[in-house]
Design a protein around this motif. Structure first.
Motif, mmCIF file in Angstrom:
data_model
loop_
_atom_site.group_PDB
_atom_site.id
_atom_site.type_symbol
_atom_site.label_atom_id
_atom_site.label_comp_id
_atom_site.label_asym_id
_atom_site.label_seq_id
_atom_site.Cartn_x
_atom_site.Cartn_y
_atom_site.Cartn_z
ATOM 1 N N TRP A 13 13.590 9.018 19.149
ATOM 2 C CA TRP A 13 14.824 8.485 18.590
ATOM 3 C C TRP A 13 14.481 7.287 17.714
ATOM 4 O O TRP A 13 13.849 6.334 18.159
ATOM 5 N N LYS A 15 16.332 4.709 16.320
ATOM 6 C CA LYS A 15 17.650 4.072 16.351
ATOM 7 C C LYS A 15 17.874 3.057 15.239
ATOM 8 O O LYS A 15 19.015 2.757 14.890
ATOM 9 N N ASP A 16 16.814 2.508 14.658
ATOM 10 C CA ASP A 16 16.950 1.504 13.597
ATOM 11 C C ASP A 16 16.831 2.096 12.194
ATOM 12 O O ASP A 16 16.818 1.356 11.210
ATOM 13 N N ARG A 23 25.643 6.642 15.203
ATOM 14 C CA ARG A 23 26.234 7.004 16.492
ATOM 15 C C ARG A 23 27.419 6.081 16.751
ATOM 16 O O ARG A 23 27.632 5.109 16.025
ATOM 17 N N ASP A 25 27.824 3.779 18.809
ATOM 18 C CA ASP A 25 27.439 2.382 19.045
ATOM 19 C C ASP A 25 26.842 1.713 17.804
ATOM 20 O O ASP A 25 26.388 0.578 17.858
ATOM 21 N N THR A 27 24.121 2.588 16.119
ATOM 22 C CA THR A 27 22.704 2.885 15.893
ATOM 23 C C THR A 27 22.585 4.219 15.149
ATOM 24 O O THR A 27 23.532 4.986 15.079
ATOM 25 N N GLU A 52 22.607 14.092 16.576
ATOM 26 C CA GLU A 52 23.515 13.260 17.360
ATOM 27 C C GLU A 52 23.436 13.620 18.843
ATOM 28 O O GLU A 52 23.384 12.742 19.703
ATOM 29 N N SER A 55 19.956 12.354 20.089
ATOM 30 C CA SER A 55 19.877 10.888 20.147
ATOM 31 C C SER A 55 20.763 10.346 21.268
ATOM 32 O O SER A 55 20.368 9.406 21.970
ATOM 33 N N ASP A 56 21.954 10.920 21.473
ATOM 34 C CA ASP A 56 22.809 10.499 22.595
ATOM 35 C C ASP A 56 22.087 10.717 23.920
ATOM 36 O O ASP A 56 22.116 9.875 24.817
ATOM 37 N N ALA A 59 19.236 8.201 24.290
ATOM 38 C CA ALA A 59 19.799 6.866 24.512
ATOM 39 C C ALA A 59 20.284 6.700 25.948
ATOM 40 O O ALA A 59 20.241 5.605 26.503
ATOM 41 N N ALA A 60 20.723 7.802 26.564
ATOM 42 C CA ALA A 60 21.215 7.767 27.943
ATOM 43 C C ALA A 60 20.077 7.850 28.963
ATOM 44 O O ALA A 60 20.322 7.936 30.165
ATOM 45 N N SER A 91 19.276 12.841 32.554
ATOM 46 C CA SER A 91 20.536 12.302 32.054
ATOM 47 C C SER A 91 21.685 13.210 32.515
ATOM 48 O O SER A 91 21.486 14.336 32.933
#
Length: 93
Positions: A13, A15-16, A23, A25, A27, A52, A55-56, A59-60, A91
């Motif tokens: 992922w 995120k940056d 997403r 949030d 990111t 998506e 990545s979700d 992230a979890a 997850s």
């Protein structure tokens, strides 16, 4: 070759990442596809929910594994593409 089609890949992922969809949030939904330390590309982030969803999941706290099922494209002046199979682990998503 058949060994390419059984190669294990890593999903990371990013995120940056400043490009592409965000997403909820804020990111990035960007997910890199890595093979033996080499960045091959990204999961599709527009026109498909794949990046998506993955990545979700990452992230979890989940993990993902994937493998190449088909190499596509190529030829003079053309890029190669990969069809991959993704499995999500852990997850509760």
């Amino acid at each position: 070759s058949s060994d390419v089609c059984s190669s294990d890949l890593e999903l990371l992922w990013d995120k940056d990442n400043p490009h592409g969809p965000r997403r909820a949030d804020g990111t990035a939904a960007a997910v890199k596809v890595i093979s033996e330390g080499h960045h091959l590309g990204f999961l599709p982030a527009t026109g498909s929910p794949t990046a998506e969803i993955v990545s979700d999941h990452l992230a979890a706290g989940g993990t993902a594994s994937c493998r190449v099922t088909e190499v596509t494209g190529g030829g003079p002046g053309k890029n190669h593409g990969l069809n991959i199979e993704i499995e999500l682990h852990g997850s509760d998503l």
